[in-house]
Motif scaffolding. Structure first.
Motif, mmCIF file in Angstrom:
data_model
loop_
_atom_site.group_PDB
_atom_site.id
_atom_site.type_symbol
_atom_site.label_atom_id
_atom_site.label_comp_id
_atom_site.label_asym_id
_atom_site.label_seq_id
_atom_site.Cartn_x
_atom_site.Cartn_y
_atom_site.Cartn_z
ATOM 1 N N LYS A 89 0.979 -1.263 0.199
ATOM 2 C CA LYS A 89 -0.035 0.136 0.067
ATOM 3 C C LYS A 89 0.893 1.222 0.324
ATOM 4 C CE LYS A 89 -3.204 2.223 3.039
ATOM 5 N NZ LYS A 89 -4.068 2.026 4.407
ATOM 6 N N ILE A 99 -1.964 6.382 -5.147
ATOM 7 C CA ILE A 99 -1.570 5.500 -6.161
ATOM 8 C C ILE A 99 -0.474 5.670 -7.048
ATOM 9 C CG2 ILE A 99 -2.599 4.107 -8.116
ATOM 10 C CD1 ILE A 99 -5.295 4.134 -6.816
ATOM 11 N N ASN A 123 -8.859 -4.182 -4.695
ATOM 12 C CA ASN A 123 -8.499 -2.738 -4.058
ATOM 13 C C ASN A 123 -8.637 -1.797 -5.273
ATOM 14 O OD1 ASN A 123 -5.942 -2.936 -5.783
ATOM 15 N ND2 ASN A 123 -5.740 -4.848 -4.751
ATOM 16 N N ASN A 124 -8.025 -0.768 -4.931
ATOM 17 C CA ASN A 124 -8.352 0.473 -5.848
ATOM 18 C C ASN A 124 -7.166 0.719 -6.775
ATOM 19 O OD1 ASN A 124 -6.679 1.492 -3.918
ATOM 20 N ND2 ASN A 124 -7.548 3.293 -3.926
ATOM 21 N N GLY A 125 -6.120 -0.361 -6.936
ATOM 22 C CA GLY A 125 -5.188 -0.348 -7.855
ATOM 23 C C GLY A 125 -5.872 -0.780 -9.032
ATOM 24 N N LYS A 165 -9.855 -2.620 -13.385
ATOM 25 C CA LYS A 165 -9.884 -2.425 -11.893
ATOM 26 C C LYS A 165 -9.233 -3.826 -11.288
ATOM 27 C CE LYS A 165 -13.766 0.481 -11.249
ATOM 28 N NZ LYS A 165 -15.299 0.618 -10.719
ATOM 29 N N SER A 166 -8.505 -3.802 -10.139
ATOM 30 C CA SER A 166 -8.218 -4.678 -9.439
ATOM 31 C C SER A 166 -9.575 -5.563 -8.510
ATOM 32 C CB SER A 166 -6.990 -4.671 -8.470
ATOM 33 O OG SER A 166 -6.057 -4.298 -8.973
ATOM 34 N N CYS A 176 -1.911 0.405 -4.501
ATOM 35 C CA CYS A 176 -3.200 0.790 -3.910
ATOM 36 C C CYS A 176 -3.002 1.601 -2.643
ATOM 37 C CB CYS A 176 -4.078 -0.669 -3.727
ATOM 38 S SG CYS A 176 -3.426 -1.462 -2.508
ATOM 39 N N ARG A 192 -1.346 -5.069 -3.073
ATOM 40 C CA ARG A 192 -2.167 -5.688 -4.036
ATOM 41 C C ARG A 192 -1.214 -6.790 -4.906
ATOM 42 N NH1 ARG A 192 -1.273 -3.909 -9.833
ATOM 43 N NH2 ARG A 192 -3.365 -4.144 -11.105
#
Length: 160
Positions: free
Chosen positions: A83, A87, A112-114, A126-127, A146, A152
């Motif tokens: 993390k 990003i 996650n938002n990665g 998106k992941s 992320c 991630r």
């Protein structure tokens, strides 16, 4: 663009076994640069490379390898990026050299938002846990860190 997306890719039992193994305290991870051009660090686990198995955990990937109908596996490698506060994209690249034709696939291990971003058309994927993307290996792409999960994790397959 030649990108295929497969949601809920693996059988949930087999996926959970894979995820629990990768996130367990006994699974070996090794420090590596994310891409050679920059100093960002990630943890990796190489399952297969240079024509040979490199991991006792390779059999966990059998369902993926069968689905992809691989003629020749070039590399199978897990990447774990920690993390970050913001990003970070890691740099556009292709996964191997020396082949006239090859494919790359990415299996997302945790949501996650990665994301994975493709240079052509600036497309972002998106992941999302248990999603696999499969694409022409010559498509320039980048992974990211992320900000909403401790890490991630993805598994990257390169094959013909």
């Amino acid at each position: 663009m030649d990108i295929k997306v497969h949601k809920n890719f693996m059988n949930s039992f087999l996926f959970l076994k894979l995820k629990e193994t990768l996130t367990g305290s006994e699974f070996p991870w090794f420090k590596s640069r994310i891409v050679p051009q920059i100093d960002d660090i990630q943890l990796i686990h190489t399952f297969y490379e240079f024509g040979r198995a490199n991991s006792e955990f390779l059999e966990l990937l059998d369902p993926c390898l069968r689905f992809l109908k691989i003629k020749k596996l070039i590399r199978a490698k897990a990447n774990l990026v920690l993390k970050t506060n913001k990003i970070q994209e890691h740099g556009f690249h292709i996964d191997t050299n020396g082949y006239k034709e090859f494919r790359s696939s990415i299996l997302y291990i945790n949501s996650n938002n990665g994301y994975t971003r493709f240079e052509k058309k600036n497309k972002k994927i998106k992941s999302e846990e248990n999603k696999l993307i499969d694409f022409n290996g010559f498509l320039q792409h980048t992974g990211t860190s992320c900000t909403d999960a401790p890490y991630r994790i993805v598994i990257n397959f390169v094959y013909t």
